[in-house]
Design a protein around this motif. Sequence first.
Motif, PDB file in Angstrom:
ATOM      1  N   GLY A 135       0.596  -1.364   0.020  1.00 19.23           N
ATOM      2  CA  GLY A 135       0.083   0.009   0.131  1.00 19.23           C
ATOM      3  C   GLY A 135       0.853   1.298   0.077  1.00 19.23           C
ATOM      4  O   GLY A 135       2.198   1.255   0.227  1.00 19.23           O
ATOM      5  N   CYS A 136       0.269   2.361  -0.357  1.00 18.14           N
ATOM      6  CA  CYS A 136       0.623   3.679  -0.013  1.00 18.14           C
ATOM      7  C   CYS A 136       1.845   3.709  -0.727  1.00 18.14           C
ATOM      8  O   CYS A 136       3.097   3.860  -0.465  1.00 18.14           O
ATOM      9  CB  CYS A 136       1.297   3.748   1.280  1.00 18.14           C
ATOM     10  N   GLN A 137       1.705   4.077  -2.339  1.00 14.24           N
ATOM     11  CA  GLN A 137       2.650   4.067  -3.147  1.00 14.24           C
ATOM     12  C   GLN A 137       2.784   5.823  -3.969  1.00 14.24           C
ATOM     13  O   GLN A 137       2.621   5.856  -5.047  1.00 14.24           O
ATOM     14  CB  GLN A 137       2.518   3.270  -4.374  1.00 14.24           C
ATOM     15  N   HIS A 138       3.323   6.637  -2.982  1.00 16.85           N
ATOM     16  CA  HIS A 138       3.307   7.930  -3.515  1.00 16.85           C
ATOM     17  C   HIS A 138       4.384   8.010  -4.517  1.00 16.85           C
ATOM     18  O   HIS A 138       5.696   7.783  -4.536  1.00 16.85           O
ATOM     19  CB  HIS A 138       3.798   8.904  -2.345  1.00 16.85           C
ATOM     20  N   PHE A 139       4.030   8.446  -5.827  1.00 20.36           N
ATOM     21  CA  PHE A 139       4.862   8.417  -7.093  1.00 20.36           C
ATOM     22  C   PHE A 139       6.267   9.312  -6.848  1.00 20.36           C
ATOM     23  O   PHE A 139       7.429   8.895  -7.246  1.00 20.36           O
ATOM     24  CB  PHE A 139       4.319   8.764  -8.437  1.00 20.36           C
ATOM     25  N   GLU A 140       5.932  10.410  -6.399  1.00 20.93           N
ATOM     26  CA  GLU A 140       6.877  11.482  -6.429  1.00 20.93           C
ATOM     27  C   GLU A 140       7.892  11.178  -5.128  1.00 20.93           C
ATOM     28  O   GLU A 140       9.105  11.519  -5.382  1.00 20.93           O
ATOM     29  CB  GLU A 140       6.339  12.930  -5.824  1.00 20.93           C
ATOM     30  N   GLN A 141       7.592  10.327  -4.149  1.00 20.14           N
ATOM     31  CA  GLN A 141       8.314  10.370  -3.022  1.00 20.14           C
ATOM     32  C   GLN A 141       9.251   8.976  -2.969  1.00 20.14           C
ATOM     33  O   GLN A 141      10.196   8.773  -2.033  1.00 20.14           O
ATOM     34  CB  GLN A 141       7.735  10.265  -1.595  1.00 20.14           C
TER      35      GLN A 141
END
Length: 529
Positions: free
Chosen positions: A154-160
Motif C-alpha cells: 500500500g501507499c505508493q506515492h509516485f513522487e516520494q
Amino acid sequence: MTFSTEGRWSRRSTLAMLVSGATSSFSMAQAGRVGPYPFRLGVASGEPLSDGFVIWTRLSVDPADPRGGLPRAPYTVKWEIATDERFTAVTRSGEAIAHPELGHSVHVEIEGLPSGRPWWYRFILDGHSSATGRARTTVPAGMPVRQLRLASVGCQHFEQGYYTAYRHLAQEDDLDFVFHSGDYIYEMTPNEQVRNARGGFTPVVRLHSGDALFSLDDYRLRYAQYRSDPDLQAAHAAAPWFGSFDDHEVANNWAADLDQVGTPSDVFLLRRASAFQAFYEHLPLRRTSLPRNGSIAMFRRAMFGDLLQAHFLDTRQFRSDQPCGDKVKPLCADIENPDATILGTAEEAWLAEGLQPGRARWNLLAQQVMMMDLDRRTDDIAPVPLLNMDAWTAYRAPRQRLLDHIHAAGLGNVVVLTGDEHQAYAGEIRLNGGTSDSPIIAHEFVGTSISTAGDGSDLRPGAAEILSRNPHCRMINDQRGYLLCTITPESWTSEFKVLDYVSRPGSPIHTRVRFVVEADQPGLTTSEA
C-alpha cells in the motif's frame, strides 16, 4: 467469493456485457488500427475464485493523454488463457470490448477453469500482444489447503520514491494473492510539500504530471502515470490482486461525503464519483464493483479452501466524520460516540455474519486503518493519550462491537492486515484496550509503504517511547517495503520485507523481522531475520 448487497442492481444483459467485455450481442466496428503498441499500462488479474478470476488491461498508446491517445470509439480485444506461459496449451479465449466510456479499460471475468492452480493470460490487438500475466484459481471452500502465501502492500506515492519493492515482490515464488490496502495514487499537485513525521519534507524524486485531481480526466492521467511504472506492472503481472482504496484515491482523510476542507457534500460527491470511476477503470475488479449512482461496492469476501476466509473491508465510504477535528489529537469525549460508525450499518452486519466459527482455520480482516490501540505520546508532557483520529481507536463504539462479536462467537485465529501508516507495526488487539490484561482477540500487522515518506530509517524519533507506552505493540519500523505472509493450519508467519532506500532505484531487500502466530494460541512470537 461473496459480495456486498449494498449498491447492487438488476443484471440487464447490455450492462453486464458492457462491463464483462462479452461481445455476442454487440455489432461494433473497431475504430481503425491502433498503430503504436496499445498495452502501455500493463496487465493485471484479480478477485480469484475457485473456477476463475478477472483479467484486466486498459488500452493506451499515450499515457500522457486522458484518452490514452485513442479516439472515442470501441475496440475489440482478444484474450487468451493458457496452462503455461508460452501459450502452447490455450484453454480459453475470447473477445472483449474496450469501451471509451470506461477509458478503454477491459475487465474479463474468466469462469469454468480447474481450481487450485496457476494460469497465464494475455491480450492481443491489431497484431500487438500484451505482456503475459500469471493468475491463480483458489481451492473451493471447505477443501483441504496446506499453505497459502500472500503479500500486503500500500501507499505508493509516485513522487516520494521508486517502486523497487514491487520489483522484488514480482520475484516472490507462488503468491496466491496480493492485497493492496489503499493509496494506490496520490491526488496532490506536483511537488506538493507536506511536512512529514520527522519534521521535514520528503524529497521529490520524480514529479506528478497534471494538477490536483478533481475531474475524471485528472484521475485517469494520474493512474496512467502510476501504471506506466515497470516495477508496478511486474507486480501486477505476477499474481492476482485484491484492491482496496483508502483516502488518497479521492482526497486526504475523506469520510463518506465529507472532505477535509469543508467542500459542500453535493460538490465533493462529484469529485468522489470521478475518483471511483477511475479506480474501477484501473484495477482488476468484478462487474459488481462498477460504480453506480456515485457509489462503489467494495466490501467482499473470499474463501481459500478450509484454511482462510478473507474479508476485504471498506473503511471510508460509509464512516462518520472523524472525531475531535481529525488528525493526531489528544483523547476527547467524541471518540466514545455510540452512534459513530467506521463501516456503516450494512457492512457491519455483513462482517458479523461472516465472522462465525467453523468456516475456515483463519479469518483475515484486510482493511485500511490501524485497529489496535496506540498512544502516540513521545514524552510525558501531554496529560492524556494522543490518538490518530482517522483510525479505529477513535471510533470506540463500532470497534468494541466488532471485538465483542468475535469474543462472543469464540472465534480464534483472527488476523488484521492494515496499511495507511507509512510505517510497519505488529501487535495484539485486546478486548478491553491495548494496555489491559483482557483476552487477545486478534493480531494486527500493519504494512509499511511502498514509497510514501521516502527512504526512512529503522525508527523515527519518538518510536522507542511509543513502544514503551504500548506493550501490546511489539514492533515499529520506518523503512519502505511490503509484508509477506505464509499461512498453514498450524501457524501464521508475517515477514516484514524492507528496503535500504527508495530515493533511487535498485535497493536490495531483506527481512527485518518475522512474527509467528500459533493457531489457537494467542500472542506473537518473534525472530530477528
